[in-house]
Scaffold this active site. Structure first.
Site, PDB file in Angstrom:
ATOM      1  CG  ASP A 129      -1.867   1.071   1.320  1.00 53.09           C
ATOM      2  OD1 ASP A 129      -2.548   1.293   0.304  1.00 53.09           O
ATOM      3  OD2 ASP A 129      -1.997   1.715   2.375  1.00 53.09           O
ATOM      4  CG  ASP A 177      -1.643   2.472   6.663  1.00 58.76           C
ATOM      5  OD1 ASP A 177      -2.464   1.907   5.924  1.00 58.76           O
ATOM      6  OD2 ASP A 177      -1.538   3.703   6.730  1.00 58.76           O
ATOM      7  CG  ASP A 227      -4.614  -1.319   3.590  1.00 60.19           C
ATOM      8  OD1 ASP A 227      -3.910  -0.449   3.100  1.00 60.19           O
ATOM      9  OD2 ASP A 227      -4.485  -1.716   4.747  1.00 60.19           O
TER      10      ASP A 227
HETATM   11  P1  ADP Z   1      -3.761   4.813  -0.265  1.00 62.96           P
HETATM   12  O1  ADP Z   1      -4.148   3.867  -1.327  1.00 62.96           O
HETATM   13  O2  ADP Z   1      -2.704   5.764  -0.710  1.00 62.96           O
HETATM   14  O3  ADP Z   1      -3.431   4.159   1.039  1.00 62.96           O
HETATM   15  P2  ADP Z   1      -6.522   5.480   0.528  1.00 62.96           P
HETATM   16  O4  ADP Z   1      -7.115   4.267  -0.084  1.00 62.96           O
HETATM   17  O5  ADP Z   1      -6.578   5.614   1.996  1.00 62.96           O
HETATM   18  O6  ADP Z   1      -5.033   5.772   0.008  1.00 62.96           O
HETATM   19  O7  ADP Z   1      -7.235   6.765  -0.114  1.00 62.96           O
HETATM   20  C1  ADP Z   1      -7.281   6.923  -1.489  1.00 62.96           C
HETATM   21  C2  ADP Z   1      -7.644   8.320  -1.881  1.00 62.96           C
HETATM   22  O8  ADP Z   1      -8.946   8.653  -1.391  1.00 62.96           O
HETATM   23  C3  ADP Z   1      -6.734   9.394  -1.343  1.00 62.96           C
HETATM   24  O9  ADP Z   1      -5.595   9.595  -2.155  1.00 62.96           O
HETATM   25  C4  ADP Z   1      -7.653  10.597  -1.324  1.00 62.96           C
HETATM   26  O10 ADP Z   1      -7.727  11.150  -2.621  1.00 62.96           O
HETATM   27  C5  ADP Z   1      -9.011   9.994  -0.986  1.00 62.96           C
HETATM   28  N1  ADP Z   1      -9.290  10.052   0.461  1.00 62.96           N
HETATM   29  C6  ADP Z   1      -9.334   9.011   1.329  1.00 62.96           C
HETATM   30  N2  ADP Z   1      -9.636   9.421   2.576  1.00 62.96           N
HETATM   31  C7  ADP Z   1      -9.757  10.761   2.505  1.00 62.96           C
HETATM   32  C8  ADP Z   1     -10.055  11.800   3.466  1.00 62.96           C
HETATM   33  N3  ADP Z   1     -10.266  11.534   4.758  1.00 62.96           N
HETATM   34  N4  ADP Z   1     -10.109  13.073   3.009  1.00 62.96           N
HETATM   35  C9  ADP Z   1      -9.891  13.361   1.723  1.00 62.96           C
HETATM   36  N5  ADP Z   1      -9.603  12.447   0.793  1.00 62.96           N
HETATM   37  C10 ADP Z   1      -9.541  11.175   1.159  1.00 62.96           C
HETATM   38 MG    MG Z   2      -3.839   3.367   2.939  1.00 68.07          MG
END
Ligand code: ADP
Ligand code: MG
Length: 333
Positions: free
Chosen positions: A37, A228, A232
């Site tokens: 991730d 983390d 996921d």
């Molecule tokens: P990653 O795959 O990098 O771990 P996440 O799956 O947690 O990221 O989130 C994917 C995307 O969703 C982020 O890049 C962001 O654009 C959006 N996102 C997720 N949570 C939030 C939040 N609390 N506020 C704003 N955008 C969010």
């Molecule tokens: Mg993440």
């Protein structure tokens, strides 16, 4: 040879790698694909707001204020950084009906008005036209009552160890290093290149991450997923071996994982693989040694050459030597 496994697990735990069972030690030893991730795993997950781009007739402070209040109840690293950038405490009394849409962003009522904060996909789903800032970084768009308020650009920092961890994994024989992320294509490509990954998939929803992982399973591949756990945990469970970042990681991740890295250091994965292989070698040595000695004594016995002391050695002596050998797995190189 359960003793060798216990001693191997013990040895790894002293180095901050918690392995939740003997079978995972075996899986780790055969690893050929590691999937990561992005946020909090390859990057520090401590974002900071680097750009504030309000729409016309909106001030920077207003944009930040609305965004921070919409994120009031989120503990996503993105949310934390926005609240930090505001520079003053969030007033919870101004916020109601908050909810989070994984992989999209958040929504909440701020001062009674409906606010959305999240990525371009979220804006699309509510029919708000968003402007795309030119700078590289994660973008959070903000809309209130159907009106576009502007965008925040947020950047994360790659962990110092990420690039060398990929080198170490490659030299430990792991062939595929893949990153899965919900973030934008541009951000993903930039990180993949800097860190030295063999592949990446961007703009994934949490459920897309599960299917992306499934695409890498099978064909005799042994696949680890490292995350983390924020959004996921299902992917952690689906992998042959789930590795959680223990320090930053959520409780759900630590629960769902088979291996926990106590200090979030991705370099620990290659160390874990090498240690698992060494432990498996000791297990095999002990099995072969014990069988060989017992077979030899049996043959000698059948030929009339064995005495009681030889039999005692074949039993207790072999066990003692096997224990001594097993103890080597307690020390991790
Ligand atoms: P990653 O795959 O990098 O771990 P996440 O799956 O947690 O990221 O989130 C994917 C995307 O969703 C982020 O890049 C962001 O654009 C959006 N996102 C997720 N949570 C939030 C939040 N609390 N506020 C704003 N955008 C969010
Ligand atoms: Mg993440």
């Amino acid at each position: 040879m359960p003793l060798t496994f216990f001693s191997g697990i013990g040895g790894a735990s002293k180095k901050g790698i918690l392995i939740k069972g003997a079978t995972y030690l075996e899986t780790l030893a055969g690893l050929d694909t590691v999937v990561f991730d992005k946020t909090g795993t390859l990057t520090k997950g401590t974002f900071s707001v680097t750009g504030v781009h309000p729409a016309k007739s909106v001030t920077k402070d207003e944009l930040l204020d609305v965004a921070a209040h919409a994120e009031a109840f989120s503990d996503h690293p993105i949310a934390i950084s926005i609240k930090e950038a505001l520079g003053r405490a969030v007033d919870m009394n101004r916020v109601s009906d908050a909810s989070e849409a994984a992989g999209h962003g958040v929504q909440a009522k701020v001062d009674g008005q409906q606010v959305y904060a999240g990525n371009a996909r979220l804006m699309e789903s509510i029919g708000v036209k968003a402007a795309e800032p030119a700078e590289i970084g994660t973008v959070v768009h903000v809309a209130r009552g159907g009106q576009y308020l502007g965008a925040l650009v947020i950047s994360d920092v790659i962990k110092e160890n990420s690039a060398s961890a990929m080198e170490a994994l490659k030299s430990a024989g792991v062939k595929r290093l893949v990153m899965l992320t919900g973030d934008r294509q541009e951000v993903a490509a930039d990180i993949a290149k800097k860190v030295g990954l063999t592949d990446y998939r961007a703009e994934l929803l949490p459920e897309d991450k599960v299917s992306a992982l499934e695409g890498l399973l099978g064909d005799g591949h042994t696949v680890a997923f490292t995350g983390d756990g924020i959004n996921d945990a299902p992917v952690l469970r689906r992998a042959d071996i789930g590795i959680a970042m223990g320090a930053m990681g959520s409780d759900a991740a630590i629960e769902a994982a088979d291996v926990v890295l106590m200090d979030d250091d991705p370099a620990k994965i290659a160390q874990g693989v090498r240690h698992a292989r060494r432990t498996m070698r000791i297990v095999h040595q002990n099995i072969i040694f014990a069988l060989a000695v017992k077979l030899l004594v049996m043959v000698l016995g059948l030929c009339g050459f064995a005495n009681m002391w030889l039999a005692v050695f074949a039993d207790v002596g072999v066990a003692m030597l096997a224990i001594l050998n097993a103890m080597r797995a307690m020390k991790m190189k």
